[in-house]
Design a protein around this motif. Sequence first.
Motif, mmCIF file in Angstrom:
data_model
loop_
_atom_site.group_PDB
_atom_site.id
_atom_site.type_symbol
_atom_site.label_atom_id
_atom_site.label_comp_id
_atom_site.label_asym_id
_atom_site.label_seq_id
_atom_site.Cartn_x
_atom_site.Cartn_y
_atom_site.Cartn_z
ATOM 1 N N VAL A 1 102.252 44.676 84.000
ATOM 2 C CA VAL A 1 102.524 46.076 84.358
ATOM 3 C C VAL A 1 101.262 46.719 84.918
ATOM 4 O O VAL A 1 100.197 46.694 84.296
ATOM 5 C CB VAL A 1 103.008 46.867 83.132
ATOM 6 N N TYR B 1 113.966 49.593 75.963
ATOM 7 C CA TYR B 1 113.147 50.735 76.367
ATOM 8 C C TYR B 1 113.225 50.942 77.882
ATOM 9 O O TYR B 1 113.390 52.074 78.364
ATOM 10 C CB TYR B 1 111.706 50.481 75.918
ATOM 11 N N GLU B 2 113.143 49.860 78.643
ATOM 12 C CA GLU B 2 113.197 49.976 80.096
ATOM 13 C C GLU B 2 114.581 50.430 80.566
ATOM 14 O O GLU B 2 114.696 51.205 81.520
ATOM 15 C CB GLU B 2 112.826 48.644 80.743
ATOM 16 N N ARG B 3 115.634 49.968 79.900
ATOM 17 C CA ARG B 3 116.982 50.432 80.256
ATOM 18 C C ARG B 3 117.138 51.922 79.977
ATOM 19 O O ARG B 3 117.791 52.638 80.743
ATOM 20 C CB ARG B 3 118.043 49.646 79.485
ATOM 21 N N GLU C 1 113.048 45.402 76.903
ATOM 22 C CA GLU C 1 114.198 45.590 77.787
ATOM 23 C C GLU C 1 114.997 46.843 77.440
ATOM 24 O O GLU C 1 115.425 47.577 78.332
ATOM 25 C CB GLU C 1 115.107 44.355 77.731
ATOM 26 N N ARG D 1 107.647 57.846 85.579
ATOM 27 C CA ARG D 1 108.196 57.218 84.378
ATOM 28 C C ARG D 1 108.181 58.183 83.186
ATOM 29 O O ARG D 1 109.119 58.201 82.382
ATOM 30 C CB ARG D 1 107.406 55.948 84.040
#
Length: 497
Positions: A29, A132-134, A130, A39
Amino acid sequence: MIHSLTLSDALAEHARSRPQVTAVVDGEVRLTYPELDERVSRLAAALDGLGVGAGDRVVWLGQNAYAVLELLLACSRLGAVLCPANWRQSLDELRFVLGDLAPGAVVWEPSDVTTALRDEAGGAWVRAGEEYERLLAGAAPRDFAQVSDAEPVLALYTAAFSGRPSAALLSSAALLAHATTLLVVRRMEPGFTFLNNGPLFHVGTMMFCLATFQIGGTNVFTPAFDPEEVCRLIDAERVTQAFLFGPMIDAVAKANAGGKYDLSSLRFVAHSAEWNDMITVDDSPWCRSKMGGYGQTEVGGMLTFLGLAEGGAGPAGRPSPLAQVRIMAPDGSEVPVGEVGEICARGKTLFSGYFARPDLNAEKSRYGWHHTGDLGRREPDGTITFIGPKLRMIKSGAENIYPAEVERALKTHPAVADAAVIGVPDPEWHQTVKAVVSLKPDATATEDDLITHVRGLLAAYKRPRHVTFADTIPKRGFTPDYDALDEAHGGGNYPGA
């Protein structure tokens, strides 16, 4: 609110004025300031969708990650409060934290302890990675009402003198004021790159993370201290500063003994001939003074800096330009120069009090000053000497260990009648923990029994290395006579001694 500046506001300004600067690096990242700002806007909207609002708490249960900074900035945008919990703590300790804070959301990394907590708890739990990113991908960036910079945004647990810790609340105004002082004393400039290898639940790492953020530098994250990985990241990211002290420096120097990595970008404190040859020895007041001074979580990190008083009589230096210090008697009067009293402070970097501790807050802020609980002395040249805590504290590495907290855990063993904890000198870690225990009549327990028992209740660094058994624990009133225990059992090397 034309005079207000929150962490969120600082990010929004960086997104405009530093559009090409890398803000964070964490494994694969890499985010510029505009990307981080976008973000954070999504994350704030996502947390709002989970029901997190102004004044609510969000807990991070995991090791170091860029998500900690994202969550802090999103909480600033919402008016919420982030607590990066100490991931090294036991199930019992973390259960207490969650019960104390009653968070609106928890972002967690899987472990035996966090999975057990997740199975026990309800509410909004978001798994790091994943999930958290969704969560971010499903939220649309939007504007939020302006938040005052006086509102708390960060909670760090500390001060476990009564057997359980309290969460010190720090506002954006306090954090940015402290960061301003630190970046001046450290002579931080644009391009400054900080390696977050120390724990972000510790103010020593967090204060440099935020100072780097404020100057528009780059924060590099690694989950925890690993000497080889620290070397690799310093080389790869041209790191300027890292969270390092004596034993950690020795470990990094050993890991790079063959010169595999180029550490010359690290501008740091002189330590050993081997270390000095690997790095660039820094000439800032902060590093020339070997990072000397006095501080605690409640003052945002550092209250005094030796770098502001090089050659002064007092080894804690002089106060931050944004704080006042007084050495006070119990009645609130200032003691004469050269006499010992309690170090008290007020100013821009001070915390907002402890979460849900009204009685403690009243006691600690009496006479209009924050009472640090530490003893000190003003020298004739105006500098400060730190004498030591009013109540007993053990220092192992960079960690503060409060005897009452360890004693509480020991006393839950069914065979223990009473217990006291002292610090004994250690050549590597400064001090280690020794327990002195008296058993109930006809009860039996071994040293291994008690250490194993405590293992389930406390973080590893708090556990006794040694247990000594005694018929009784000497007392001064209702508390252990620690001086007598030190004399009898080899205690010493306490902070300030």
